[in-house]
Design a protein around this motif. Structure first.
Motif, PDB file in Angstrom:
ATOM      1  N   HIS A 181       0.830  -1.203   0.000  1.00 55.00           N
ATOM      2  CA  HIS A 181       0.000   0.000   0.000  1.00 55.00           C
ATOM      3  C   HIS A 181       0.863   1.251   0.000  1.00 55.00           C
ATOM      4  O   HIS A 181       0.555   2.237  -0.677  1.00 55.00           O
ATOM      5  N   MET A 182       1.952   1.187   0.785  1.00 54.37           N
ATOM      6  CA  MET A 182       2.856   2.333   0.808  1.00 54.37           C
ATOM      7  C   MET A 182       3.447   2.572  -0.577  1.00 54.37           C
ATOM      8  O   MET A 182       3.488   3.700  -1.078  1.00 54.37           O
ATOM      9  N   ARG A 183       3.893   1.480  -1.156  1.00 54.65           N
ATOM     10  CA  ARG A 183       4.470   1.608  -2.500  1.00 54.65           C
ATOM     11  C   ARG A 183       3.407   2.030  -3.508  1.00 54.65           C
ATOM     12  O   ARG A 183       3.674   2.839  -4.411  1.00 54.65           O
ATOM     13  N   LEU A 184       2.197   1.466  -3.330  1.00 54.62           N
ATOM     14  CA  LEU A 184       1.124   1.810  -4.249  1.00 54.62           C
ATOM     15  C   LEU A 184       0.755   3.284  -4.115  1.00 54.62           C
ATOM     16  O   LEU A 184       0.614   3.999  -5.116  1.00 54.62           O
ATOM     17  N   ASN A 185       0.620   3.728  -2.868  1.00 50.72           N
ATOM     18  CA  ASN A 185       0.297   5.140  -2.646  1.00 50.72           C
ATOM     19  C   ASN A 185       1.421   6.044  -3.130  1.00 50.72           C
ATOM     20  O   ASN A 185       1.181   7.101  -3.735  1.00 50.72           O
ATOM     21  N   LEU A 229       2.815   9.106  -9.702  1.00 50.34           N
ATOM     22  CA  LEU A 229       2.087   9.162 -10.975  1.00 50.34           C
ATOM     23  C   LEU A 229       1.364  10.502 -11.121  1.00 50.34           C
ATOM     24  O   LEU A 229       1.371  11.101 -12.201  1.00 50.34           O
ATOM     25  N   ASP A 230       0.775  10.963 -10.001  1.00 48.54           N
ATOM     26  CA  ASP A 230       0.114  12.278 -10.050  1.00 48.54           C
ATOM     27  C   ASP A 230       1.128  13.368 -10.353  1.00 48.54           C
ATOM     28  O   ASP A 230       0.859  14.282 -11.150  1.00 48.54           O
ATOM     29  N   LEU A 238       5.369   3.400 -13.973  1.00 47.83           N
ATOM     30  CA  LEU A 238       4.562   3.550 -12.764  1.00 47.83           C
ATOM     31  C   LEU A 238       3.217   2.859 -12.921  1.00 47.83           C
ATOM     32  O   LEU A 238       2.725   2.199 -11.989  1.00 47.83           O
ATOM     33  N   LEU A 239       2.622   3.039 -14.118  1.00 46.42           N
ATOM     34  CA  LEU A 239       1.351   2.357 -14.367  1.00 46.42           C
ATOM     35  C   LEU A 239       1.524   0.844 -14.303  1.00 46.42           C
ATOM     36  O   LEU A 239       0.662   0.132 -13.749  1.00 46.42           O
ATOM     37  N   GLU A 240       2.624   0.370 -14.887  1.00 47.86           N
ATOM     38  CA  GLU A 240       2.907  -1.065 -14.809  1.00 47.86           C
ATOM     39  C   GLU A 240       3.117  -1.488 -13.360  1.00 47.86           C
ATOM     40  O   GLU A 240       2.623  -2.544 -12.921  1.00 47.86           O
ATOM     41  N   LEU A 272       1.453  -3.886  -8.543  1.00 50.10           N
ATOM     42  CA  LEU A 272       1.208  -3.827  -7.100  1.00 50.10           C
ATOM     43  C   LEU A 272      -0.250  -4.139  -6.785  1.00 50.10           C
ATOM     44  O   LEU A 272      -0.539  -4.875  -5.822  1.00 50.10           O
ATOM     45  N   GLU A 273      -1.167  -3.578  -7.584  1.00 50.23           N
ATOM     46  CA  GLU A 273      -2.586  -3.844  -7.345  1.00 50.23           C
ATOM     47  C   GLU A 273      -2.907  -5.311  -7.555  1.00 50.23           C
ATOM     48  O   GLU A 273      -3.678  -5.912  -6.791  1.00 50.23           O
TER      49      GLU A 273
END
Length: 746
Positions: free
Chosen positions: A185-189, A195-196, A571-573, A578-579
């Motif tokens: 989650h940390m990495r995802l966030n 990404l933003d 990042l999308l990859e 990650l998701e």
């Protein structure tokens, strides 16, 4: 990673430095109410990065610093240190190779010392092996170790009950934390934040590119003109080489031909010479003929004059001879009658005078001075008449007069005869001169014909030369014009192309222009010059420099945009990976936790059933779109009871259910340690024994720090710390090692 020691100093009631040895699998902490035993759990929560002072029973950061007592002064700071054994170099969850640049260098140490210090102003510092780090690095480290500040790592009585009453979404987050998915989650966030930022950066770069594009396009058009101008210059250079080489050769040939055939100036010199010769010939012929004619006319006039004079003399002589004959007769008759005696001296004197008179008369007649001759004749007459008058009477005087006249007449006759002879001689000489003049005139006429022929030849030559000079002047004018144009073209070429144009002789003309006419080459040159002029850009160097700078900036932005989009793609990859990983691990973890929870639940509630259910939750976002989120629901049924709502369970039942769930969550991915703060308080003796069994089972995988009042729980501890308040008002620890005591007793 395993927890080794915890050191507390200045935190709440622990004023002095206090160390807990948590190397045993199950360590208990006991003590009366108000002794500060729960401060140990809060100290651990503090060092793990807890930000809420309220959860540590304070309002501000200064509230958790020791306030002092009658015997101890208040402190300005508080610190908690956690020592982690890292000799195995393995992470509890995740891959340590993905650790941040800040954290990675510390993961090679055998021992990690994590500390947090808080100051009276509320600020705090995090230290790892005496080096300052960020809270983010602390959270990442704890995620690698499987340690978290969530309810499954540090559990108190209220938190145990809270997980049962939590929403499905909050329960899901707690389960993810327990499963070690927090790092994902940390990495995802973090990836989403990146990404933003990347998208914002992409937007910013695209705006910058959009902003400079019109200017770059304008500069590109200018540069295209400059480049086309450069290409046209190269073409013009080739055309100039071909034209100048050929034109120079033709100019040399033309100049050589003019010099060989004679320049107009040299031909003018010849023309001037011919004109002078013609002038001289015309003048000489005219003069010679005029002289001959004039001379002949003069001689003929002189001849006529001589003839007239001779005729006059002949007539005068005839008259004088007749008069002489008459006078002689008269004198003969007079002599027969008288005689006169004259003195000799007088006669001689008179004779001399008369002689001089005759000489003067003769001289005047010879010179043609008739008036003077008449004067001398009168003088002679007077002298004679005077002589005869003196020496005789009338008769004598007549005889003397006759004699005198006769003498005078004889003298005149003699003179006229001489003059007649002279005139005849002069006429002969003059005739000879006239004949000579005629001869000369004939020769002159002959010469005149020759000279006229020569003059005609010269005039023809002169006309030919005039025509040649006109042609030569035309050729020279053409040469001068072409040479001037040639020189001007060279200078213009130097101005447009550069000084390399001057080296056209050292270059070979392009084969393409070998058969092209010079006029066509010249037209091509003029067109090329016109195109160069039309493609002219002011401030050429500045435009090129600005274009290079702007293009480099655009290329940099393009490259940066490509890199950013590549990063965005990665990042999308990564987010997708990650998701996917998070979803797979969560699904698997839910099943495993549900299974273990069912086992724990069955052990606690014989005949009871419990499981975790993954459910979908509908949600409306800020834009009004419906989103589907996942949550965790607890499905339990107690033996011999129809009640399934957990909120309807008794306090002991809820405590056992929550403990079973928390222990199930921790058993799947067991953390290095767990803190249980009086979670057994609602349990009776029977359930406490069940709780103790679960503790021993959980202690096989994680170190447990249990804060309790329950004797059953104490019986399962390997190490027991007693907390008490000393006389100085601060908490102190007393320890009993049951393992060592048991060995000693045996």
């Amino acid at each position: 990673m395993r927890l080794s020691h915890i050191t507390i100093q200045g935190f709440k009631s622990f004023a002095k430095k206090t160390t807990l040895d948590v190397t045993h699998q199950l360590t208990g902490v006991v003590g009366p109410n108000g002794s500060g035993k729960s401060n140990i759990a809060e100290a651990i929560r503090f060092v793990l990065g807890e930000q809420s002072m309220k959860s540590m029973r304070g309002k501000i950061g200064a509230d958790i610093i020791f306030k002092g007592s009658e015997h101890l002064a208040s402190m300005s700071r508080a610190s908690v240190t956690m020592v982690i054994d890292n000799r195995d170099k393995t992470a509890h969850s995740g891959d340590m190779s993905h650790a941040s640049d800040t954290l990675a260098p510390f993961l090679v140490y055998d021992e990690l010392v994590l500390a947090r210090v808080i100051y009276s102003d509320g600020t705090s510092d995090y230290m790892l092996n005496d080096a300052k780090i960020r809270l983010k690095d602390v959270q990442e480290l704890l995620s690698f170790a499987g340690i978290g500040a969530s309810a499954h790592t540090i559990i108190n009585q209220g938190e145990a009950d809270r997980i049962l009453l939590a929403s499905p979404k909050d329960r899901k987050e707690a389960l993810e934390d327990a499963l070690g998915l927090r790092i994902y989650h940390m990495r995802l966030n973090e990836s989403k934040r990146k990404l933003d930022r990347v998208k914002a950066h992409v937007h910013e770069v695209e705006l910058l590119r959009k902003e400079i594009k019109p200017h770059l396009d304008h500069l590109k058009r200018q540069v295209d003109k400059i480049e086309s101008q450069e290409e046209e210059r190269k073409k013009l250079h080739m055309l100039l080489i071909a034209y100048l080489t050929r034109e120079e050769e033709e100019l040399m040939k033309l100049n050589e031909r003019i010099r060989e055939q004679g320049t107009s100036s040299s031909l003018l010199l010849i023309t001037d010479s011919i004109k002078k010769e013609l002038h001289m010939l015309r003048n000489a012929t005219h003069d010679s003929v005029s002289v001959s004619i004039h001379e002949k006319q003069t001689l003929q006039a002189e001849m006529r004059s001589l003839l007239e004079r001779r005729d006059q003399v002949s007539k005068t002589l005839g008259r004088m001879e007749a008069e002489k004959a008459y006078l002689e007769k008269e004198l003969g008759r007079e002599q027969e009658g008288t005689s006169i005696t004259i003195e000799q001296d007088e006669w001689q004197e008179t004779h001399v005078v008369l002689g001089h008179g005759f000489e003067n008369l003769t001289s005047a007649l010879r010179s043609g001075e008739h008036e003077k001759a008449q004067v001398h004749a009168r003088d002679l007459h007077t002298t004679t008449e005077t002589f005869f008058t003196k020496h005789g009477g009338k008769e004598t005087t007549r005889k003397e007069a006759i004699q005198r006249d006769l003498d005078v007449l004889s003298a005149s006759i003699l003179e006229h005869e001489g003059k007649e002879r002279d005139l005849s001689h002069e006429m002969v000489v003059l005739q000879e001169r006239i004949d000579a003049v005629d001869t000369t005139a004939q020769a002159t006429l002959q010469s005149k014909h020759e000279e006229e022929k020569k003059m005609m030849t010269l005039e023809s030559k002169l006309r030919e030369l005039d025509s040649t000079i006109a042609l030569r002047r035309q050729e020279e004018g053409e040469y001068a014009l072409r040479k001037s144009h040639f020189d001007a073209l060279v200078q213009e070429g130097v101005t447009i192309v550069g000084r390399e144009v001057l080296e056209y002789k050292s270059h070979e003309a392009d084969e393409r222009f070998k058969d092209t006419q010079s006029s066509d080459l010249m037209r091509a040159i003029e067109r090329s010059k016109l195109r160069i002029e039309e493609a002219g850009v002011p401030n050429r160097e500045e435009v090129m420099a600005e274009y290079r700078s702007t293009r480099e900036r655009d290329e940099y932005l393009t490259k940066e945009l490509a890199d950013i989009k590549e990063s965005e793609g990665k990042l999308l990859e990564l987010i997708d990976e990650l998701e996917t990983t998070l979803s797979e691990r969560f699904s698997t973890g839910v099943k495993e936790v549900s299974k273990v929870f069912s086992e724990f639940f069955g052990e606690v509630f014989i005949g009871g059933k419990g499981k975790l259910v993954l459910m979908d939750i509908a949600k409306i976002d800020d834009e009004g779109n419906q989103l589907i989120e996942q949550g965790i629901d607890i499905d339990v049924s107690l033996p011999n009871k129809k009640v399934k709502e957990i909120s309807m369970f008794s306090g002991g039942e809820r405590a056992l259910v929550s403990i079973a769930l928390l222990f199930a969550m921790s058993s799947i991915t067991p953390p290095p340690f767990m803190v249980l703060d009086e979670t057994d308080a609602p349990l009776d003796e029977s359930n406490a024994r069940k709780y103790g069994v679960m503790l021993r089972r959980l202690a096989e995988k994680s170190k447990l720090l249990v804060i309790t009042h329950n004797r059953e729980t104490m019986n399962h501890c390997d190490m027991l710390y007693g907390v008490t308040i000393g006389v100085d008002g601060s908490s102190k620890l007393l320890s009993i090692n049951f393992k060592e005591a048991e060995s000693y007793a045996q």
